[in-house]
Design a protein around this motif. Structure first.
Motif, PDB file in Angstrom:
ATOM      1  N   PRO A 315       0.828  -1.209   0.000  1.00 51.86           N
ATOM      2  CA  PRO A 315       0.000   0.000   0.000  1.00 51.86           C
ATOM      3  C   PRO A 315       0.861   1.256   0.000  1.00 51.86           C
ATOM      4  O   PRO A 315       1.992   1.239   0.484  1.00 51.86           O
ATOM      5  CB  PRO A 315      -0.827  -0.114   1.277  1.00 51.86           C
ATOM      6  CG  PRO A 315      -0.105  -1.072   2.145  1.00 51.86           C
ATOM      7  CD  PRO A 315       0.692  -1.976   1.253  1.00 51.86           C
ATOM      8  N   PRO A 316       0.307   2.369  -0.522  1.00 51.89           N
ATOM      9  CA  PRO A 316       1.023   3.642  -0.438  1.00 51.89           C
ATOM     10  C   PRO A 316       1.049   4.119   1.011  1.00 51.89           C
ATOM     11  O   PRO A 316       0.307   3.603   1.856  1.00 51.89           O
ATOM     12  CB  PRO A 316       0.181   4.578  -1.312  1.00 51.89           C
ATOM     13  CG  PRO A 316      -1.189   3.985  -1.283  1.00 51.89           C
ATOM     14  CD  PRO A 316      -1.007   2.505  -1.162  1.00 51.89           C
ATOM     15  N   PRO A 317       1.874   5.115   1.331  1.00 50.73           N
ATOM     16  CA  PRO A 317       1.858   5.678   2.692  1.00 50.73           C
ATOM     17  C   PRO A 317       0.455   6.166   3.048  1.00 50.73           C
ATOM     18  O   PRO A 317      -0.278   6.648   2.182  1.00 50.73           O
ATOM     19  CB  PRO A 317       2.849   6.850   2.605  1.00 50.73           C
ATOM     20  CG  PRO A 317       3.717   6.544   1.419  1.00 50.73           C
ATOM     21  CD  PRO A 317       2.863   5.772   0.461  1.00 50.73           C
ATOM     22  N   GLN A 318       0.083   6.052   4.324  1.00 51.31           N
ATOM     23  CA  GLN A 318      -1.255   6.451   4.761  1.00 51.31           C
ATOM     24  C   GLN A 318      -1.557   7.894   4.374  1.00 51.31           C
ATOM     25  O   GLN A 318      -0.733   8.779   4.556  1.00 51.31           O
ATOM     26  CB  GLN A 318      -1.376   6.290   6.278  1.00 51.31           C
ATOM     27  CG  GLN A 318      -1.918   4.936   6.672  1.00 51.31           C
ATOM     28  CD  GLN A 318      -2.226   4.855   8.154  1.00 51.31           C
ATOM     29  OE1 GLN A 318      -2.509   5.863   8.795  1.00 51.31           O
ATOM     30  NE2 GLN A 318      -2.173   3.655   8.692  1.00 51.31           N
ATOM     31  N   GLY A 319      -2.763   8.086   3.809  1.00 54.72           N
ATOM     32  CA  GLY A 319      -3.194   9.426   3.438  1.00 54.72           C
ATOM     33  C   GLY A 319      -2.663   9.904   2.102  1.00 54.72           C
ATOM     34  O   GLY A 319      -2.977  11.013   1.678  1.00 54.72           O
ATOM     35  N   LYS A 320      -1.883   9.070   1.398  1.00 56.66           N
ATOM     36  CA  LYS A 320      -1.334   9.456   0.096  1.00 56.66           C
ATOM     37  C   LYS A 320      -2.160   8.816  -1.019  1.00 56.66           C
ATOM     38  O   LYS A 320      -2.437   7.615  -0.987  1.00 56.66           O
ATOM     39  CB  LYS A 320       0.121   8.994  -0.042  1.00 56.66           C
ATOM     40  CG  LYS A 320       1.082   9.690   0.910  1.00 56.66           C
ATOM     41  CD  LYS A 320       1.365  11.109   0.475  1.00 56.66           C
ATOM     42  CE  LYS A 320       2.429  11.768   1.342  1.00 56.66           C
ATOM     43  NZ  LYS A 320       2.633  13.167   0.974  1.00 56.66           N
ATOM     44  N   MET A 321      -2.562   9.634  -1.994  1.00 60.00           N
ATOM     45  CA  MET A 321      -3.337   9.141  -3.123  1.00 60.00           C
ATOM     46  C   MET A 321      -2.359   8.659  -4.199  1.00 60.00           C
ATOM     47  O   MET A 321      -2.059   9.362  -5.161  1.00 60.00           O
ATOM     48  CB  MET A 321      -4.232  10.266  -3.668  1.00 60.00           C
ATOM     49  CG  MET A 321      -5.200   9.807  -4.751  1.00 60.00           C
ATOM     50  SD  MET A 321      -6.429   8.711  -4.077  1.00 60.00           S
ATOM     51  CE  MET A 321      -7.640   8.748  -5.379  1.00 60.00           C
ATOM     52  N   GLU A 322      -1.827   7.459  -4.005  1.00 60.42           N
ATOM     53  CA  GLU A 322      -0.861   6.885  -4.932  1.00 60.42           C
ATOM     54  C   GLU A 322      -1.227   5.437  -5.191  1.00 60.42           C
ATOM     55  O   GLU A 322      -1.921   4.802  -4.395  1.00 60.42           O
ATOM     56  CB  GLU A 322       0.563   6.965  -4.345  1.00 60.42           C
ATOM     57  CG  GLU A 322       1.057   8.387  -4.134  1.00 60.42           C
ATOM     58  CD  GLU A 322       2.374   8.441  -3.381  1.00 60.42           C
ATOM     59  OE1 GLU A 322       2.941   7.362  -3.096  1.00 60.42           O
ATOM     60  OE2 GLU A 322       2.831   9.553  -3.087  1.00 60.42           O
ATOM     61  N   ALA A 323      -0.729   4.908  -6.305  1.00 62.17           N
ATOM     62  CA  ALA A 323      -0.987   3.511  -6.635  1.00 62.17           C
ATOM     63  C   ALA A 323      -0.098   2.606  -5.777  1.00 62.17           C
ATOM     64  O   ALA A 323       1.024   2.987  -5.419  1.00 62.17           O
ATOM     65  CB  ALA A 323      -0.714   3.269  -8.115  1.00 62.17           C
ATOM     66  N   PRO A 324      -0.588   1.411  -5.439  1.00 60.95           N
ATOM     67  CA  PRO A 324       0.268   0.451  -4.738  1.00 60.95           C
ATOM     68  C   PRO A 324       1.479   0.073  -5.605  1.00 60.95           C
ATOM     69  O   PRO A 324       1.453   0.223  -6.826  1.00 60.95           O
ATOM     70  CB  PRO A 324      -0.649  -0.764  -4.547  1.00 60.95           C
ATOM     71  CG  PRO A 324      -2.038  -0.244  -4.703  1.00 60.95           C
ATOM     72  CD  PRO A 324      -1.944   0.890  -5.673  1.00 60.95           C
ATOM     73  N   THR A 325       2.506  -0.428  -4.965  1.00 56.74           N
ATOM     74  CA  THR A 325       3.715  -0.844  -5.674  1.00 56.74           C
ATOM     75  C   THR A 325       4.046  -2.289  -5.318  1.00 56.74           C
ATOM     76  O   THR A 325       3.494  -2.841  -4.361  1.00 56.74           O
ATOM     77  CB  THR A 325       4.899   0.055  -5.273  1.00 56.74           C
ATOM     78  OG1 THR A 325       4.996   0.071  -3.836  1.00 56.74           O
ATOM     79  CG2 THR A 325       4.698   1.480  -5.771  1.00 56.74           C
ATOM     80  N   ASP A 326       4.948  -2.896  -6.079  1.00 54.86           N
ATOM     81  CA  ASP A 326       5.394  -4.251  -5.749  1.00 54.86           C
ATOM     82  C   ASP A 326       6.326  -4.201  -4.538  1.00 54.86           C
ATOM     83  O   ASP A 326       7.106  -3.254  -4.381  1.00 54.86           O
ATOM     84  CB  ASP A 326       6.146  -4.873  -6.929  1.00 54.86           C
ATOM     85  CG  ASP A 326       5.210  -5.274  -8.062  1.00 54.86           C
ATOM     86  OD1 ASP A 326       3.990  -5.045  -7.936  1.00 54.86           O
ATOM     87  OD2 ASP A 326       5.703  -5.809  -9.073  1.00 54.86           O
TER      88      ASP A 326
END
Length: 485
Positions: A315-326
């Motif tokens: 998951p992205p850092p909490q509160g960040k609107m970013e896509a998950p990464t491997d």
């Protein structure tokens, strides 16, 4: 022969762009008079778009892509980020379309502007289409029943003066024309239950009614009841032209350079598994879980004893609107020794070539977030779903697949995990619940599998010559060209 140009405005993000491009391909392949210009809005956290557009541009004549200026608000500063982004782009859209129209006027054989086709989130672009005196159509990337739910909620609020946010945490059941079964309020989308979001949602739905038509990514045989609920004339015409799928996987670009080696490794593993023996777990391009939930999933897989292929994203850092990464190191998230203990029956991966996996004969079940694209893909390939929705309309899609259509089983239909999650997710699905769902999925009775196989065949027939979606597409083109100013 009058040539016609359509302006397509997809919402930002690869998921919406891919299905929008697929419907555009259907249109230009079907009628040589049509050409299409895409106006592309960029967001900083979606890096897959460039390679996708390059591949499409090379393959598709009469389709061009124009990047709009990057006029992007900070997605982490506002939960109205998407609407702010689209509003900010309206002057840029007007400028680009003006350039195109001026260019057309200089040439005798150039097309005439026929209309705008707008993603369902880009509805405010109707204002720009109106300035050019052309009609707007919506391309609706969800299903017909969910479209019906939106019209129902808007009418409930505007005509019956019912506040939908009162259904939050309620056991109420709603009876609506687009469904044959009452809908539990607990599976309504979060935005309809949120006082801050509701006005924007209702405003969006009201504007749907201003359009010339709504193109829906579905097919008659799947959602016949929902589609018939639009025949009363209270809504714009609805055109079911799906399932619109990117079966060539040219939209499924990995951000790294080793996609082919990853795919080869996954395929080789699947090739060695028995027929229909593998459960595939994947939660979409924005789906991920915190470590506590990951460990419950791992425990469930191990206890179930079923073979598995698990797309696990960080998951992205909490509160960040970013896509998950491997994950760089999968063992950070998994129980100690899990990979060793399950090495004979399971494989944990990051990025997943979903179309190729669902098409593989060894895959017998799909634990899914019930995004509409994934739902249609599972039907196309005849792979049953165990529903575990996360956000947006996925709870509704899960209800539709489990209760309304009888084509899926449940893990947790009313689970919620919002995209912009600032305080963590306290709602943990236990390993026992997950294991039960996996067993139900992989030990599904023959009757349900036959029902899904029939729907799979119908989904394919809908698109071929004289199929239901083929005929609806013809009607759409006829209406578009007939409406040209």
């Amino acid at each position: 022969m009058t040539k016609a140009e359509l302006i397509f405005i997809p919402a930002p993000g690869i998921g919406h762009l891919v299905s929008t491009v697929e419907v555009a391909k259907l249109l230009v392949d079907r009628d040589e008079r049509l050409s299409i210009t895409f106006l592309i809005m960029r967001v900083r956290f979606d890096s897959k778009i460039d390679s996708y557009i390059d591949s499409v541009s090379a393959a598709c004549k009469r389709m061009q892509f124009i990047d709009l200026p990057k006029d992007e608000p900070d997605p982490n500063q506002s939960n109205r980020f998407l609407f702010q982004l689209i509003e900010a782009q309206k002057p840029h859209v007007k400028e680009e379309v003006s350039k195109l129209v001026s260019h057309y006027e200089l040439s005798h054989d150039s097309p005439r502007l026929a209309g705008f086709v707008l993603d369902m989130f880009c509805i405010s672009m109707i204002d720009v289409a109106n300035e050019f005196g052309v009609p707007s159509y919506i391309f609706y990337t969800s299903g017909a029943a969910f479209l019906g739910l939106k019209f129902y909620i808007q009418a409930l609020h505007d005509e019956q003066k019912v506040d939908p946010t009162e259904f939050k945490d309620s056991d109420a059941e709603l009876v609506m024309p687009c469904l044959t079964n009452p809908l539990p309020a607990k599976v309504l989308p979060s935005v309809m239950l949120n006082k801050e979001w509701l006005p924007a949602v209702l405003g969006n739905i009201r504007r749907f009614r201003e359009t010339k038509g709504i193109i829906v990514n579905t097919f008659e045989e799947l959602e016949s009841h929902a589609l018939s609920s639009f025949s009363n004339g209270n809504t714009p015409p609805v055109y079911p032209v799906g399932p619109i799928l990117n079966l060539n996987t040219d939209g499924d670009h990995d951000t790294g350079c080793d996609k082919s080696s990853k795919y080869k490794d996954i395929k080789q593993w699947l090739d060695f598994q028995p027929l229909s023996s593998v459960v595939y777990l994947c939660f979409g391009s924005m789906g991920s879980f915190e470590v506590d939930q990951v460990r419950e999933i791992a425990c469930a897989l191990e206890q179930s004893g079923h073979r598995f292929l698990w797309s696990l994203r960080q998951p992205p850092p909490q509160g960040k609107m970013e896509a998950p990464t491997d994950y760089v190191n999968l063992q950070e998230a998994l129980p100690e020794g899990f990979l060793y203990r399950t090495m004979e029956i399971g494989k944990v991966i990051g990025w997943a070539p979903q179309i190729d996996i669902l098409a593989h004969p060894s895959v017998g079940g799909f634990v899914s977030h019930c995004g509409w694209n994934s739902t249609l893909e599972s039907i196309w390939f005849g792979v049953p779903i165990a529903a575990w929705p996360l956000y947006a309309e996925q709870q509704f899609n899960a209800f539709q697949m489990i209760v309304e259509l009888g084509l899926a089983v449940e893990i947790k239909m009313d689970y919620r995990k919002e995209l912009l999650n600032t305080d963590g997710n306290k709602n943990i699905v236990t390993s026992a619940e997950i294991e039960r769902g996996i067993r139900c999925l992989m030990e599904l009775d023959d009757e349900k599998r036959k029902k899904l196989k029939k729907m799979s065949e119908k989904s394919r027939k809908a698109l071929i010559n004289d199929g239901s979606s083929y005929n609806w597409l013809g009607r759409l083109i006829q209406d578009m060209l007939g409406d040209m100013p």
